[in-house]
Design a protein around this motif. Structure first.
Motif, PDB file in Angstrom:
ATOM      1  N   ARG A  30       0.998  -1.260  -0.018  1.00  0.00           N
ATOM      2  CA  ARG A  30      -0.237  -0.089   0.102  1.00  0.00           C
ATOM      3  C   ARG A  30       0.851   1.331  -0.186  1.00  0.00           C
ATOM      4  O   ARG A  30       0.658   2.229  -0.755  1.00  0.00           O
ATOM      5  CB  ARG A  30      -0.995   0.110   1.355  1.00  0.00           C
ATOM      6  CG  ARG A  30      -2.102   0.985   1.177  1.00  0.00           C
ATOM      7  CD  ARG A  30      -2.516   1.026   2.584  1.00  0.00           C
ATOM      8  NE  ARG A  30      -2.091   2.185   3.461  1.00  0.00           N
ATOM      9  CZ  ARG A  30      -2.629   3.134   3.640  1.00  0.00           C
ATOM     10  NH1 ARG A  30      -3.983   3.220   3.538  1.00  0.00           N
ATOM     11  NH2 ARG A  30      -2.170   4.081   4.460  1.00  0.00           N
ATOM     12  N   GLU A  31       1.823   1.391   0.939  1.00  0.00           N
ATOM     13  CA  GLU A  31       2.789   2.586   0.853  1.00  0.00           C
ATOM     14  C   GLU A  31       3.624   2.531  -0.306  1.00  0.00           C
ATOM     15  O   GLU A  31       3.844   3.607  -0.754  1.00  0.00           O
ATOM     16  CB  GLU A  31       3.764   2.421   1.912  1.00  0.00           C
ATOM     17  CG  GLU A  31       3.046   2.368   3.521  1.00  0.00           C
ATOM     18  CD  GLU A  31       2.286   3.521   3.880  1.00  0.00           C
ATOM     19  OE1 GLU A  31       2.724   4.830   3.164  1.00  0.00           O
ATOM     20  OE2 GLU A  31       1.276   3.717   4.634  1.00  0.00           O
ATOM     21  N   ALA A  32       4.117   1.483  -0.849  1.00  0.00           N
ATOM     22  CA  ALA A  32       4.746   1.638  -2.239  1.00  0.00           C
ATOM     23  C   ALA A  32       3.632   2.286  -3.312  1.00  0.00           C
ATOM     24  O   ALA A  32       4.259   3.133  -4.207  1.00  0.00           O
ATOM     25  CB  ALA A  32       5.155   0.250  -2.647  1.00  0.00           C
ATOM     26  N   PHE A  33       2.494   1.645  -3.321  1.00  0.00           N
ATOM     27  CA  PHE A  33       1.464   2.349  -4.107  1.00  0.00           C
ATOM     28  C   PHE A  33       1.075   3.839  -4.013  1.00  0.00           C
ATOM     29  O   PHE A  33       1.401   4.574  -4.980  1.00  0.00           O
ATOM     30  CB  PHE A  33       0.301   1.402  -4.317  1.00  0.00           C
ATOM     31  CG  PHE A  33       0.204   0.488  -5.197  1.00  0.00           C
ATOM     32  CD1 PHE A  33       0.420   0.555  -6.580  1.00  0.00           C
ATOM     33  CD2 PHE A  33       0.178  -0.934  -4.684  1.00  0.00           C
ATOM     34  CE1 PHE A  33       0.582  -0.632  -7.263  1.00  0.00           C
ATOM     35  CE2 PHE A  33       0.309  -2.008  -5.408  1.00  0.00           C
ATOM     36  CZ  PHE A  33       0.347  -1.962  -6.893  1.00  0.00           C
ATOM     37  N   VAL A  34       0.734   4.000  -2.733  1.00  0.00           N
ATOM     38  CA  VAL A  34       0.215   5.365  -2.603  1.00  0.00           C
ATOM     39  C   VAL A  34       1.167   6.409  -2.505  1.00  0.00           C
ATOM     40  O   VAL A  34       1.140   7.587  -2.957  1.00  0.00           O
ATOM     41  CB  VAL A  34      -0.521   5.267  -1.144  1.00  0.00           C
ATOM     42  CG1 VAL A  34      -1.018   6.607  -0.763  1.00  0.00           C
ATOM     43  CG2 VAL A  34      -1.794   4.295  -1.380  1.00  0.00           C
ATOM     44  N   ASP A  35       2.222   6.021  -2.004  1.00  0.00           N
ATOM     45  CA  ASP A  35       3.430   7.171  -1.688  1.00  0.00           C
ATOM     46  C   ASP A  35       4.769   6.800  -2.350  1.00  0.00           C
ATOM     47  O   ASP A  35       5.691   7.278  -2.125  1.00  0.00           O
ATOM     48  CB  ASP A  35       3.509   7.243  -0.253  1.00  0.00           C
ATOM     49  CG  ASP A  35       2.909   8.703   0.299  1.00  0.00           C
ATOM     50  OD1 ASP A  35       2.316   9.198  -0.637  1.00  0.00           O
ATOM     51  OD2 ASP A  35       2.954   9.066   1.307  1.00  0.00           O
ATOM     52  N   VAL A  88       3.247  -4.760  -9.114  1.00  0.00           N
ATOM     53  CA  VAL A  88       2.253  -3.633  -9.528  1.00  0.00           C
ATOM     54  C   VAL A  88       1.000  -4.500 -10.059  1.00  0.00           C
ATOM     55  O   VAL A  88      -0.209  -3.627  -9.627  1.00  0.00           O
ATOM     56  CB  VAL A  88       2.745  -3.022 -10.738  1.00  0.00           C
ATOM     57  CG1 VAL A  88       1.785  -2.137 -11.574  1.00  0.00           C
ATOM     58  CG2 VAL A  88       4.137  -2.199 -10.541  1.00  0.00           C
ATOM     59  N   ALA A  89       0.913  -5.622 -10.384  1.00  0.00           N
ATOM     60  CA  ALA A  89      -0.279  -6.311 -10.723  1.00  0.00           C
ATOM     61  C   ALA A  89      -1.233  -6.377  -9.653  1.00  0.00           C
ATOM     62  O   ALA A  89      -2.429  -6.748  -9.704  1.00  0.00           O
ATOM     63  CB  ALA A  89       0.090  -7.483 -11.588  1.00  0.00           C
ATOM     64  N   THR A  90      -0.868  -6.275  -8.286  1.00  0.00           N
ATOM     65  CA  THR A  90      -1.701  -6.335  -7.042  1.00  0.00           C
ATOM     66  C   THR A  90      -2.447  -5.102  -6.869  1.00  0.00           C
ATOM     67  O   THR A  90      -3.201  -5.055  -5.906  1.00  0.00           O
ATOM     68  CB  THR A  90      -0.752  -6.702  -5.740  1.00  0.00           C
ATOM     69  OG1 THR A  90       0.087  -5.632  -5.801  1.00  0.00           O
ATOM     70  CG2 THR A  90       0.074  -7.941  -5.869  1.00  0.00           C
ATOM     71  N   TRP A  91      -2.343  -4.030  -7.607  1.00  0.00           N
ATOM     72  CA  TRP A  91      -3.094  -2.920  -7.285  1.00  0.00           C
ATOM     73  C   TRP A  91      -4.451  -3.003  -7.283  1.00  0.00           C
ATOM     74  O   TRP A  91      -5.153  -2.469  -6.476  1.00  0.00           O
ATOM     75  CB  TRP A  91      -2.541  -1.532  -8.451  1.00  0.00           C
ATOM     76  CG  TRP A  91      -3.279  -1.784  -9.615  1.00  0.00           C
ATOM     77  CD1 TRP A  91      -2.689  -2.512 -10.679  1.00  0.00           C
ATOM     78  CD2 TRP A  91      -4.474  -1.255 -10.167  1.00  0.00           C
ATOM     79  NE1 TRP A  91      -3.732  -2.252 -11.741  1.00  0.00           N
ATOM     80  CE2 TRP A  91      -4.567  -1.479 -11.285  1.00  0.00           C
ATOM     81  CE3 TRP A  91      -5.194  -0.125  -9.541  1.00  0.00           C
ATOM     82  CZ2 TRP A  91      -5.820  -0.896 -12.043  1.00  0.00           C
ATOM     83  CZ3 TRP A  91      -6.261   0.226  -9.940  1.00  0.00           C
ATOM     84  CH2 TRP A  91      -6.636  -0.250 -11.417  1.00  0.00           C
ATOM     85  N   GLU A  92      -5.074  -3.939  -8.219  1.00  0.00           N
ATOM     86  CA  GLU A  92      -6.387  -4.063  -8.126  1.00  0.00           C
ATOM     87  C   GLU A  92      -7.049  -4.886  -6.834  1.00  0.00           C
ATOM     88  O   GLU A  92      -8.084  -4.454  -6.293  1.00  0.00           O
ATOM     89  CB  GLU A  92      -6.970  -4.830  -9.243  1.00  0.00           C
ATOM     90  CG  GLU A  92      -6.942  -3.880 -10.579  1.00  0.00           C
ATOM     91  CD  GLU A  92      -7.163  -4.758 -11.941  1.00  0.00           C
ATOM     92  OE1 GLU A  92      -6.300  -5.612 -12.059  1.00  0.00           O
ATOM     93  OE2 GLU A  92      -7.858  -4.304 -12.700  1.00  0.00           O
ATOM     94  N   ILE A  93      -6.141  -5.585  -6.293  1.00  0.00           N
ATOM     95  CA  ILE A  93      -6.494  -6.276  -5.045  1.00  0.00           C
ATOM     96  C   ILE A  93      -6.567  -5.200  -4.067  1.00  0.00           C
ATOM     97  O   ILE A  93      -7.368  -5.223  -3.037  1.00  0.00           O
ATOM     98  CB  ILE A  93      -5.617  -7.339  -4.698  1.00  0.00           C
ATOM     99  CG1 ILE A  93      -5.342  -8.435  -5.824  1.00  0.00           C
ATOM    100  CG2 ILE A  93      -5.803  -8.002  -3.408  1.00  0.00           C
ATOM    101  CD1 ILE A  93      -4.148  -9.487  -5.420  1.00  0.00           C
ATOM    102  N   LEU A  94      -5.494  -4.493  -4.069  1.00  0.00           N
ATOM    103  CA  LEU A  94      -5.384  -3.160  -2.924  1.00  0.00           C
ATOM    104  C   LEU A  94      -6.439  -2.373  -2.983  1.00  0.00           C
ATOM    105  O   LEU A  94      -7.011  -1.844  -2.067  1.00  0.00           O
ATOM    106  CB  LEU A  94      -4.104  -2.712  -2.939  1.00  0.00           C
ATOM    107  CG  LEU A  94      -2.703  -3.448  -2.687  1.00  0.00           C
ATOM    108  CD1 LEU A  94      -1.462  -2.741  -3.135  1.00  0.00           C
ATOM    109  CD2 LEU A  94      -2.672  -3.815  -1.026  1.00  0.00           C
ATOM    110  N   VAL A  95      -6.949  -2.062  -4.381  1.00  0.00           N
ATOM    111  CA  VAL A  95      -8.152  -1.039  -4.535  1.00  0.00           C
ATOM    112  C   VAL A  95      -9.185  -1.738  -3.848  1.00  0.00           C
ATOM    113  O   VAL A  95     -10.146  -0.896  -2.940  1.00  0.00           O
ATOM    114  CB  VAL A  95      -8.160  -0.580  -5.804  1.00  0.00           C
ATOM    115  CG1 VAL A  95      -9.382   0.270  -6.104  1.00  0.00           C
ATOM    116  CG2 VAL A  95      -6.836   0.313  -6.361  1.00  0.00           C
TER     117      VAL A  95
END
Ligand SMILES: [Zn+2]
Ligand SMILES: [Zn+2]
Length: 313
Positions: A30-35, A88-95
């Motif tokens: 999450r931190e890698a994606f968001v920030d 990066v492909a985990t982004w939809e799981i995180l969303v």
């Protein structure tokens, strides 16, 4: 401990749950994606995790191919951790996790806001079928489970107990409730079976080959956090998904579709998703509720809530 099947590698779905059904791992991503966090010290600051625990999780992410280490320029033996394409492909799981927490957990209002940059819409997205383009409600899709693959999934390999892991205060605040559903293999498979329509104790038991004690414990926990609700029906007790339990469907859909990306050769094994409306296999995607466009990772951003990136303590 001395199970004879312990040497069998866990099924791909079980590997996904082992890896991603973990609070700190999700917080790292999450931190890698968001920030765009990429340094050890930044994650320590933001998650409050003990260094050894953070090291273990980062190593697991590197080993599983979601992150890679790059030497820092002038950093001596220090490394940055960068997400790979698979990471990066985990982004939809995180969303999806974010959207569920936003809607169904008490700390939802403290979550950062998802913004579709193209149209400015703020808020949770919808789930759509990539094949026919229609929006998929949580009742419009089917999860099909092959009981044989589940036995393999739950019986083999190492099973990490996330419940006994040391507590990480700030991270704990963020994924507590959803962890009841995806925090270990048994919980995830019980929830997955419920999403595929299983309701009766005996059915759960015969499909999972799980001990009655373990099953009772998991069903009890899932009922306590109101993912399942007990109901007496005819001659027996049933466990029905509540609306917030049903709301977990997108998380499971993306966990499964990511598993297929991570293990392209293992396709025939494991649960499958169908979209009965169009008769095809469900390849899930996220759609903006404002403009109806399919969301791409680069077209969304998270706006931190007013307290910054952390929950107030
Ligand atoms: Zn469809
Ligand atoms: Zn939009």
């Amino acid at each position: 401990m001395a199970e004879s099947v312990a040497a069998t590698p866990p099924s791909p779905v079980a590997q996904t749950i082992d890896l991603l059904g973990d609070r700190l791992t999700l917080a790292i991503l999450r931190e890698a994606f968001v920030d765009h966090v990429r340094r050890f010290s930044q994650w320590i600051d933001r998650t409050g995790a003990p260094p050894a625990m953070l090291t273990a999780r980062l190593n697991a992410l590197v080993e599983a191919g979601l992150m890679e280490r790059r030497p820092q320029p002038h950093g001596g033996d220090r490394h940055d951790y960068l997400m790979t394409e698979l990471g990066v492909a985990t982004w939809e799981i995180l969303v999806s996790l974010w959207a569920w927490q936003r809607e169904w957990s008490p700390e939802g209002v403290l979550q950062p806001e998802l913004v579709h940059t193209d149209c400015g819409h703020r808020g949770p997205p919808a789930l759509m079928c990539r094949h026919c383009g229609r929006t998929v409600g949580t009742r419009d899709a089917q999860l099909e489970l092959d009981p044989e693959s589940l036995v393999l999934a739950t019986r083999s390999g190492r099973r990490r107990s996330t419940r006994n892991a040391p507590s990480v205060s700030r991270v704990d605040l963020q994924f507590t409730e959803v962890m009841e559903a995806i925090g270990d293999r048994w919980s995830a498979f019980v929830t997955g079976l419920a999403l595929s329509g299983v309701r009766r104790f005996g059915e759960f038991q015969s499909i999972l080959k799980i001990s009655p004690t373990t099953l009772t414990e998991r069903l009890g926990r899932l009922s306590e956090v109101q993912i399942l609700a007990r109901s007496e029906h005819g001659g027996g007790r049933e466990y029905l998904l509540t609306p917030r339990g049903r709301g977990l469907f997108p998380i499971f859909a993306f966990l499964l579709s990511w598993t297929q990306v991570a293990h392209p050769d293992a396709l025939p094994l494991g649960p499958k998703l169908h979209h009965p409306d169009c008769g095809s296999r469900l390849l899930p995607a996220l759609r903006c509720r404002g403009c109806d466009a399919r969301l791409e990772r680069t077209s969304v951003r998270f706006e931190p809530f007013p307290f910054g990136n952390r929950l107030p303590l």
